[in-house]
Design a protein around this motif. Structure first.
Motif, PDB file in Angstrom:
ATOM      1  N   GLU A 272      44.169 -12.072   6.702  1.00  0.00           N
ATOM      2  CA  GLU A 272      43.578 -10.769   6.998  1.00  0.00           C
ATOM      3  C   GLU A 272      43.769  -9.797   5.847  1.00  0.00           C
ATOM      4  O   GLU A 272      42.941  -8.908   5.637  1.00  0.00           O
ATOM      5  CB  GLU A 272      44.191 -10.204   8.279  1.00  0.00           C
ATOM      6  N   VAL A 273      44.857  -9.954   5.088  1.00  0.00           N
ATOM      7  CA  VAL A 273      45.071  -9.121   3.913  1.00  0.00           C
ATOM      8  C   VAL A 273      44.133  -9.552   2.784  1.00  0.00           C
ATOM      9  O   VAL A 273      43.589  -8.708   2.052  1.00  0.00           O
ATOM     10  CB  VAL A 273      46.540  -9.197   3.462  1.00  0.00           C
ATOM     11  N   ALA A 274      43.914 -10.856   2.624  1.00  0.00           N
ATOM     12  CA  ALA A 274      43.173 -11.377   1.472  1.00  0.00           C
ATOM     13  C   ALA A 274      41.663 -11.324   1.638  1.00  0.00           C
ATOM     14  O   ALA A 274      40.935 -11.253   0.647  1.00  0.00           O
ATOM     15  CB  ALA A 274      43.608 -12.813   1.189  1.00  0.00           C
ATOM     16  N   PHE A 281      36.283 -16.277   1.867  1.00  0.00           N
ATOM     17  CA  PHE A 281      36.709 -17.240   2.885  1.00  0.00           C
ATOM     18  C   PHE A 281      38.044 -17.810   2.445  1.00  0.00           C
ATOM     19  O   PHE A 281      38.268 -18.071   1.258  1.00  0.00           O
ATOM     20  CB  PHE A 281      35.666 -18.350   3.036  1.00  0.00           C
ATOM     21  N   ALA A 282      38.964 -17.976   3.402  1.00  0.00           N
ATOM     22  CA  ALA A 282      40.292 -18.490   3.075  1.00  0.00           C
ATOM     23  C   ALA A 282      40.834 -19.281   4.255  1.00  0.00           C
ATOM     24  O   ALA A 282      40.489 -19.025   5.411  1.00  0.00           O
ATOM     25  CB  ALA A 282      41.248 -17.350   2.718  1.00  0.00           C
ATOM     26  N   VAL A 310      46.092 -24.019  10.395  1.00  0.00           N
ATOM     27  CA  VAL A 310      46.832 -23.003  11.143  1.00  0.00           C
ATOM     28  C   VAL A 310      46.012 -21.731  11.298  1.00  0.00           C
ATOM     29  O   VAL A 310      46.074 -21.060  12.328  1.00  0.00           O
ATOM     30  CB  VAL A 310      48.178 -22.706  10.442  1.00  0.00           C
ATOM     31  N   ALA A 311      45.232 -21.391  10.274  1.00  0.00           N
ATOM     32  CA  ALA A 311      44.433 -20.165  10.330  1.00  0.00           C
ATOM     33  C   ALA A 311      43.319 -20.250   9.306  1.00  0.00           C
ATOM     34  O   ALA A 311      43.453 -20.926   8.282  1.00  0.00           O
ATOM     35  CB  ALA A 311      45.300 -18.930  10.079  1.00  0.00           C
ATOM     36  N   PHE A 396      41.378 -20.180  -1.235  1.00  0.00           N
ATOM     37  CA  PHE A 396      40.602 -18.952  -1.340  1.00  0.00           C
ATOM     38  C   PHE A 396      39.265 -19.302  -1.993  1.00  0.00           C
ATOM     39  O   PHE A 396      39.252 -19.951  -3.049  1.00  0.00           O
ATOM     40  CB  PHE A 396      41.310 -17.905  -2.205  1.00  0.00           C
ATOM     41  N   GLY A 397      38.175 -18.874  -1.390  1.00  0.00           N
ATOM     42  CA  GLY A 397      36.861 -19.181  -1.946  1.00  0.00           C
ATOM     43  C   GLY A 397      35.971 -17.958  -2.028  1.00  0.00           C
ATOM     44  O   GLY A 397      36.106 -17.014  -1.237  1.00  0.00           O
ATOM     45  N   ARG A 398      35.074 -17.973  -3.007  1.00  0.00           N
ATOM     46  CA  ARG A 398      34.083 -16.906  -3.156  1.00  0.00           C
ATOM     47  C   ARG A 398      32.683 -17.496  -3.155  1.00  0.00           C
ATOM     48  O   ARG A 398      32.434 -18.496  -3.826  1.00  0.00           O
ATOM     49  CB  ARG A 398      34.302 -16.125  -4.456  1.00  0.00           C
TER      50      ARG A 398
END
Length: 806
Positions: A272-274, A281-282, A310-311, A396-398
């Motif tokens: 939620e922070v990232a 997308f993470a 997990v998330a 982490f993806g963009r």
């Protein structure tokens, strides 16, 4: 008109008539009447050309003053003969007056060439347009560019040919364009500058990178003060802004990540922070052992790896980019980026797919389809490592944001994951301790309710939310002699494994004391002494448990007799039980509260009452009715309403009550015990009042045998006759009147002999030549269970025989 030089002016008394000073006299109608060489040098007109002409037409000089004014000082715009405009430092004095009106003496200082307003303006213009680091563009009233400097051309990547005559959208690709143009129109309308506002967008020079600009809009005015356009100045502060954003993100992460000791929640807080501030997308995938609180295998990861999702978090609703659902496992090949990341312990940054990633996407068709469908162009894999152990990997993806990840983004991602890794490991350790405490607690609670005929019972236990630790609530249903049953609920102060262990000790103590058939108040007194001993142990063993005085507990102990329908209850600081009457109304029993266990020196009181058949008794702990957001009275009202709700079974009612009163993660442990009392059939109980005469033994033995025939229990006749003979004989010989024999046909055959003496028998082994002492030993060998209990009028010796049908 005559021409006068500086000398004649000085003779006339005019001040400072040097060649470096332009002196001009203008009459009241605005025509030039005097013109010196300084004026000729400054403005380029000779005296012959100037005298007699309008000052406004000649040099752009308009009204100089009003009648009554003596002087004026300031800067006046003037026009040279060659058309250039000058801003000249000027003093204007009223020279003379008369019928024709005032004449004005205009004195303009001719400054050195390097300070000349025209030359200075030209130099300043050249510097702004060519060498200024501040990007600048001038727009007309239609917001079309008319001039840009070199810095703006370099920043925007658009030449003058493609820029002039076009609007802001020609150089800035941003949703902020409309807002910026609205600011420019406000400046055109109001003439007031708007400065230092942020603009985000991409330029033609770098279309794949979003920049942050600090911009200002100021009005461009003509000589007459009218707004002719606007000038925008832009400063690229992208790096400084990103640095502040990264710092703000890290500060936010330090307060948001790890707010609980729940692994899934901690992972979700990281994402939620990232997202979307760092990535579009993470995901967080962790090793299976972490979720159960186990110890992950230390060292690098080799071979394929099975990780549990997990998330995950997305900038889109529902995270449609995800291949694996939260809670499911995914297998990553040995050469895939996640496993290589975990193996080496180093993060990976990809701006385009390398050969190993292409192979991975080719093998994992579902993942490859998602990558292509959403256009992922840049991603990071960061290992989750804490205390030298690899716990999993974060992706982490963009794809929505055009600019790819940079090294600074990788550093930021590593710092975020490092902070989360410590919290995840702490959560793992807490999970391990909580799992151990829950295992201990569940092993100490009843695994199933015993079979008995006195009550129909149902129980429910709900532990508190994970962050609070395991509590010490317990319940129990204990079969007693004479077909009676004991109902118990209790609550140990505190949370954690110490509270669970203390609960186990108290429950064991209650069962032991119940086996002695103590009255409720006497049992609580004995239990109170035990809690005081536990407190002393905690006080002498520092750090082993709660502080002194904190190893307290509350307890409620009730004994129900299905033969008489009476219930004896005592409580030690515990909430009063609820009774639902046969007519469906619910009340709370009025019982003396009693002190909590562990205080010592204060008495407990037993209350006896009749429980009508068809009623319902509810015993519970305070966690069911009281919380941080609800007081006790509100909870009791809610419990009363829930207990009167129709239900198909007692178990269904039990679960309904818990769901109605408690959230999925309550503030405190909660235990509920529901008991519906039953009455034994009168035909199942028979009793005889006996005189203290040994001759009665034979008669009562025969009557007992006949009663067994009525019940169809002839196979138990031989043992029953021996037991009746021995117990009745002992009561006549050693007891006191009144004497009574009672047989109860329940799940077992119960034989009870009561007398008025409080002296309890004890079992001993008779010597070879002893004439007595073998009767009680014989009873113990023939019966399944035996014992004695005290009551107000004496004692009762009882024994039980198992039945083939029971």
């Amino acid at each position: 008109m005559d021409t006068h030089g500086a000398a004649s002016w000085a003779e006339a008394g005019h001040p400072e008539a040097e060649w470096s000073t332009a002196l001009v006299v203008v009459d009241a109608q605005g025509y030039v009447t005097r013109w010196n060489a300084g004026a000729e040098q400054l403005l380029g007109y000779s005296a012959a050309e100037a005298i007699g002409r309008s000052a406004a037409d000649l040099a752009g000089l308009h009204r100089l003053g009003q009648p009554g004014d003596d002087s004026w000082h300031g800067e006046l715009p003037m026009r040279r003969r060659d058309g250039r405009r000058l801003l000249v430092s000027t003093s204007v004095h009223a020279a003379s007056g008369g019928a024709a009106g005032y004449e004005w003496l205009l004195r303009a200082v001719d400054e050195p060439a390097w300070l000349s307003p025209g030359i200075e303006a030209q130099a300043l213009s050249d510097w702004v347009l060519s060498r200024s680091p501040l990007a600048l563009t001038v727009y007309d009233c239609e917001l079309r560019a008319v001039r840009q400097n070199v810095a703006m051309r370099r920043l925007a990547g658009v030449s003058d040919e493609d820029r002039i005559g076009r609007g802001l959208g020609a150089v800035l690709i941003s949703p902020d364009v409309a807002e910026c143009e609205a600011r420019m129109r406000r400046v055109l309308k109001t003439g007031r500058s708007e400065v230092d506002f942020l603009v985000r967008g991409r330029t033609s020079a770098e279309p794949d990178h979003e920049h942050v600009f600090l911009a200002s809009v100021t009005p461009v005015r003509g000589r007459d003060g009218r707004v002719l356009g606007v000038c925008t100045t832009v400063l690229d502060i992208t790096e400084q802004h990103r640095g502040r954003e990264r710092l703000a993100l890290l500060n936010e992460a330090s307060t948001r990540i790890g707010s609980t000791l729940d692994i899934a929640r901690t992972a979700q807080e990281l994402l939620e922070v990232a997202v979307p501030r760092l990535a579009d997308f993470a995901t967080v995938d962790l090793v299976e052992a972490l979720l159960s609180g186990g110890e992950p295998v230390p060292g690098p990861v080799t071979g394929s790896e099975v990780l549990r999702r997990v998330a995950h978090q997305s900038a889109l609703e529902g995270a449609p980019e995800a291949v694996t659902r939260v809670g499911d496992v995914d297998v990553y090949p040995a050469d895939s980026p996640p496993v290589r990341c975990m193996d080496t312990g180093r993060s990976l940054l990809h701006r385009q797919m390398d050969e190993s990633v292409r192979r991975w996407m080719a093998e994992d068709l579902a993942r490859g389809a998602k990558v292509r469908a959403y256009g992922f162009h840049s991603w990071l894999h960061v290992p989750v490592t804490a205390r030298g152990t690899t716990l999993g990997v974060v992706f982490f993806g963009r794809w929505r944001r055009k600019e790819p990840f940079e090294e600074e983004d990788l550093t930021l991602a590593e710092e975020l994951v490092a902070r989360a890794a410590v919290c995840l490991d702490n959560a793992r350790r807490f999970t391990r301790e909580r799992t151990a405490a829950l295992t201990l607690q569940r092993s100490l609670l009843p695994q199933r309710l015993p079979e008995q005929s006195a009550v129909e019972a149902a129980t429910c236990y709900l532990p508190s939310e994970p962050g609070l630790g395991v509590g010490g609530d317990w319940f129990d249903v204990i079969p007693l002699s004479g077909a009676r049953v004991a109902l118990v609920v209790g609550d140990v102060v505190g949370h954690g494994i110490q509270a669970a262990a203390a609960m186990g000790r108290l429950r064991t103590a209650v069962r032991t004391l119940a086996d002695v058939d103590l009255a409720p108040d006497e049992l609580l007194t004995q239990l109170d002494d035990l809690v005081i001993q536990l407190s002393d142990e905690y006080e002498t063993d520092e750090g082993a448990g709660p502080a002194a005085g904190e190893a307290g507990a509350t307890c409620l102990y009730a004994v129900y007799d299905p033969v008489s329908g009476r219930c004896s209850i005592a409580r030690a600081g515990h909430p009063a039980p609820a009774l639902v009457h046969p007519d469906g109304t619910a009340t709370y029993l009025d019982l003396p509260a009693g002190p909590p266990l562990g205080l010592g020196g204060l008495p407990f009181e037993t209350v006896e009452m009749d429980l009508p058949e068809g009623s319902l008794l509810a015993l519970y702990t305070d966690g069911l009715v009281e919380s941080r957001t609800r007081d006790m009275d509100t909870g009791l009202d809610a419990l009363g309403r829930a207990l009167t709700t129709p239900a198909d079974s007692l178990e269904a009612l039990c679960h309904h009550v818990v769901e109605a009163l408690l959230p999925s993660r309550p503030d405190d442990d909660a235990a509920l015990l529901l008991a519906r009392p039953r009455l034994l059939d009168a035909g199942k109980v028979v009793s005889w009042d006996l005189p203290a005469d040994p001759a009665v033994v034979a008669r009562v033995r025969a009557e007992a045998a006949r009663q067994l025939e009525v019940w169809g229990l002839e196979e138990a006749g031989f043992v029953t006759e021996l037991v009746v003979s021995e117990l009745v004989t002992n009561a006549i010989r050693y007891g006191a009147a009144p004497i009574q024999l009672r047989l109860i046909h329940d799940r077992t055959l119960i034989c009870e002999v009561s007398d008025g003496s409080s002296t309890a028998p004890h079992l001993r082994r008779a010597r070879v030549f002893d004439e007595g002492g073998r009767g009680l030993l014989l009873v113990a060998q023939l019966a399944d269970r035996w014992g004695s209990r005290q009551h107000a009028t004496g004692k009762t010796i009882w024994c039980e025989q198992g039945l083939s049908g029971g």
